[in-house]
Design a protein around this motif. Structure first.
Motif, PDB file in Angstrom:
ATOM      1  N   ALA A  63      -8.282  76.225 -82.010  1.00  0.00           N
ATOM      2  CA  ALA A  63      -8.468  77.496 -81.307  1.00  0.00           C
ATOM      3  C   ALA A  63      -7.155  78.044 -80.780  1.00  0.00           C
ATOM      4  N   LEU A  64      -6.300  77.200 -80.212  1.00  0.00           N
ATOM      5  CA  LEU A  64      -5.043  77.707 -79.671  1.00  0.00           C
ATOM      6  C   LEU A  64      -4.094  78.125 -80.786  1.00  0.00           C
ATOM      7  N   ARG A  65      -4.013  77.344 -81.854  1.00  0.00           N
ATOM      8  CA  ARG A  65      -3.106  77.716 -82.944  1.00  0.00           C
ATOM      9  C   ARG A  65      -3.546  79.033 -83.588  1.00  0.00           C
ATOM     10  N   ARG A  93      -1.096  70.693 -73.873  1.00  0.00           N
ATOM     11  CA  ARG A  93      -1.158  69.624 -72.873  1.00  0.00           C
ATOM     12  C   ARG A  93      -1.202  70.137 -71.447  1.00  0.00           C
ATOM     13  N   LEU A  94      -1.227  71.459 -71.290  1.00  0.00           N
ATOM     14  CA  LEU A  94      -1.292  72.031 -69.957  1.00  0.00           C
ATOM     15  C   LEU A  94      -2.651  71.775 -69.304  1.00  0.00           C
ATOM     16  N   LEU A  95      -2.655  71.645 -68.007  1.00  0.00           N
ATOM     17  CA  LEU A  95      -3.871  71.689 -67.209  1.00  0.00           C
ATOM     18  C   LEU A  95      -3.569  72.550 -65.989  1.00  0.00           C
ATOM     19  N   PRO A  96      -4.422  73.508 -65.653  1.00  0.00           N
ATOM     20  CA  PRO A  96      -5.592  73.928 -66.430  1.00  0.00           C
ATOM     21  C   PRO A  96      -5.188  74.683 -67.698  1.00  0.00           C
ATOM     22  N   ALA A  98       1.382  80.694 -72.155  1.00  0.00           N
ATOM     23  CA  ALA A  98       2.452  79.702 -72.258  1.00  0.00           C
ATOM     24  C   ALA A  98       2.953  79.574 -73.691  1.00  0.00           C
ATOM     25  N   ALA A  99       2.051  79.755 -74.653  1.00  0.00           N
ATOM     26  CA  ALA A  99       2.432  79.563 -76.054  1.00  0.00           C
ATOM     27  C   ALA A  99       3.055  80.798 -76.675  1.00  0.00           C
ATOM     28  N   LEU A 139       8.283  77.789 -82.094  1.00  0.00           N
ATOM     29  CA  LEU A 139       6.966  78.205 -81.618  1.00  0.00           C
ATOM     30  C   LEU A 139       5.992  77.034 -81.642  1.00  0.00           C
ATOM     31  N   ARG A 140       6.097  76.182 -82.656  1.00  0.00           N
ATOM     32  CA  ARG A 140       5.229  75.012 -82.715  1.00  0.00           C
ATOM     33  C   ARG A 140       5.433  74.136 -81.472  1.00  0.00           C
ATOM     34  N   ALA A 141       6.690  73.976 -81.053  1.00  0.00           N
ATOM     35  CA  ALA A 141       6.965  73.169 -79.866  1.00  0.00           C
ATOM     36  C   ALA A 141       6.332  73.791 -78.624  1.00  0.00           C
ATOM     37  N   ARG A 142       6.371  75.124 -78.533  1.00  0.00           N
ATOM     38  CA  ARG A 142       5.731  75.797 -77.400  1.00  0.00           C
ATOM     39  C   ARG A 142       4.221  75.593 -77.420  1.00  0.00           C
ATOM     40  N   VAL A 143       3.631  75.661 -78.607  1.00  0.00           N
ATOM     41  CA  VAL A 143       2.189  75.445 -78.710  1.00  0.00           C
ATOM     42  C   VAL A 143       1.845  74.006 -78.349  1.00  0.00           C
TER      43      VAL A 143
END
Length: 553
Positions: free
Chosen positions: A177-179, A209-212, A219-220, A200-204
């Motif tokens: 979903a995020l990608r 791993r972020l919470l919440p 962030a991505a 960009l992959r590193a940002r994703v």
């Protein structure tokens, strides 16, 4: 059409594995289609240059643009074979008006576009649809409701219940979903769904791993993405928001013949093969090809276009019916194709293997008094996923030994196989479990262990346990509080070779493919921390745990 365009078309045909054709066609770009709420959608009209009078139309509706690679690979190959094609950008994308809220407006917009096409003097009233992934979804949003029906459809690598790609048996499919959110959030700034650049992959990866999780899209990609907000905000069981997006409850009486291509490692494969079974039961003619592919593999897309050319020629141009068996399945690790009349293939038998207290996988059920095995899933150090049906690489099979060495994963291993074992069909498990928390995930994975001891994933499944949906048809509660949980693993066609062993893993998560279960019962994207959950996995006579394999031959 310029000489350069004709040469480009021949090169595209060669890349797609199609016979070379040089039929001339014209393209009218930016054709406006009004829909009832006042929005205008834009499309490109491809028409054979020498044609006169009305012709049937191949309709393709997609959110990823109408030019460049997509035009060469998805529209022009059909135009070069004498088909009239109309390619339309969905609402809110690439010049079409309105706001792009994925999956929520495709029925109304698609039916309005179909009515508009049939009213044009260049359309003879016969319309077929084709396309993969999202533009397979746009077919499901139209085909069961079209009156009169479409002539044919080709919904590749998609599913009538589209939300299964993002919520798998209650578990949010975080990584996919995020990608995808990142891809669609930046596509009109120069990106397309597909592999991301390393930065960009590193940002994703960090955002996963972020919470919440609510602001992981920002962030991505640097800005909110509407789909991500919908995905995180409407994940509760039975949320009515997605009712307009799913079409698995539609009446199939108006469904036309369907041609489908997917892959064993495609994230839509399980739901798509369920669609095939439903269509067959409704008497709808279906052709199906399942190869050893991940979502969007070039070979998968080539097969979709190649089979569609024959499919559309038959249904729109009076060409011969496609030859061969209606169902073709690639048998992995055997390097061969199986041909059969239906899915699942006839002639399989169920082989049941039990998860015993001593870590063995055997044909015999447990005995009274066998002690449970235990593990603890800690969302602060979630059990990682390795391989599987992901939206982008790496996926497919991978070495699972590092995961199996963790103390939050239990394994059961069978004896060395004396002969090849062909597993073809839907794999299912029932696990008797007593989780410490009411909110927990149960992951079951079937692996292939080679003679060197390398364990590779074959299929897996997840079930999110939630008091709002327990008990249920797939979760029974015993008098002692133990749960009997049915877990539907992915379908497959796979040969376990002689000398190999079968292995089953049980865990409490598969991160980041699925969002970690924080154990709190709060909406999954809201909490900033979670609670560890201790599991007891039972296998005694009163609480059997087992996996059921459909064995061919």
């Amino acid at each position: 059409m310029s000489a350069a365009a004709r040469l480009g078309g021949l090169l595209a045909d060669a890349a797609l594995g199609l016979p070379l054709r040089a039929t001339r066609y014209t393209v009218e770009r930016g054709v406006a289609v009004p829909v009832p709420d006042g929005v205008t959608l834009l499309g490109d009209h491809y028409r054979p240059a020498a044609a006169s009078g009305p012709l049937p139309v191949v309709l393709i509706r997609l959110p990823y643009g109408r030019a460049g690679l997509l035009a060469h690979a998805l529209a022009a190959p059909f135009a070069r074979r004498g088909f009239q094609v109309f390619v339309q950008s969905t609402r809110g994308t690439f010049g079409s008006g309105g706001h792009f809220r994925p999956f929520t407006t495709e029925r109304e917009d698609g039916l309005a576009t179909l009515a508009w096409l049939r009213a044009q003097d260049w359309c003879d009233g016969r319309v077929a649809m084709t396309g993969a992934s999202y533009f397979g979804h746009t077919q499901w949003a139209v085909a069961p409701y079209a009156d009169p029906p479409l002539v044919a459809v080709s919904p590749h690598v998609t599913a009538a219940r589209i939300t299964t790609a993002f919520y798998d048996h209650g578990a949010p499919g975080l990584e996919n979903a995020l990608r995808w959110s990142v891809a669609i959030g930046r596509q009109e700034a120069g990106g397309l769904p597909g592999p991301l650049n390393p930065r960009l992959r590193a940002r994703v990866d960090r955002a996963l791993r972020l919470l919440p999780l609510q602001a992981a899209d920002t962030a991505a990609v640097g800005a909110p993405v509407p789909f991500w907000r919908d995905f995180t905000g409407h994940a509760a069981p039975g949320d009515p928001f997605w009712a307009v997006a799913d079409h698995d409850g539609a009446d199939l009486s108006r469904m036309p013949p369907a041609n489908m291509v997917t892959g064993w490692w495609d994230l839509f494969a399980a739901a798509q093969l369920t669609d095939v079974t439903r269509l067959q039961a409704a008497g709808v003619p279906v052709r199906l090809t399942v190869g050893p592919w991940l979502h969007g593999d070039p070979a998968e897309l080539r097969e979709a276009v190649r089979t569609d050319v024959a499919w559309l020629r038959h249904h729109l141009q009076g060409g011969p019916a496609p030859s061969g068996a209606p169902v073709r399945l690639y048998l992995q690790q055997a390097g061969t194709w199986l041909e059969t009349t239906s899915w699942p293939p006839p002639g399989t038998r169920a082989e049941v293997l039990h998860l015993r207290a001593d870590g063995t996988l055997t044909g015999g059920a447990g005995t009274p008094g066998e002690a449970p095995r235990t593990f603890t899933h800690d969302p602060a150090d979630p059990t990682p996923t390795v391989g599987g049906p992901l939206l982008e690489r790496p996926g497919k099979q991978a070495d699972n030994r590092a995961v199996e060495a963790r103390d939050d994963v239990l394994v059961w291993t069978g004896p060395v196989l004396e002969r090849d074992l062909d597993v073809v069909g839907h794999v299912r498990a029932r696990v008797s479990v007593r989780p410490e928390l009411a909110h927990a995930d149960l992951v079951v994975r079937l692996c292939d262990v080679d003679p060197a001891g390398v364990s590779r994933n074959v299929v897996d499944g997840i079930r999110r346990l939630d008091p709002r949906s327990v008990p249920a048809a797939d979760v029974a509660v015993g008098t002692d509080g133990a749960l009997a949980v049915d877990v539907e693993l992915f379908p497959t066609a796979y040969r376990f070779r002689a000398g190999h062993r079968l292995r089953v893993q049980v865990a409490g998560g598969a991160f980041p493919r699925f969002a970690r279960n924080l154990g709190t019962g709060d909406p999954f994207a809201v909490p900033a921390s979670g609670r560890p959950c201790r599991f007891e996995v039972l296998g005694d006579a009163a609480h059997p745990s087992r996996i059921e394999l459909p064995v061919l031959g």
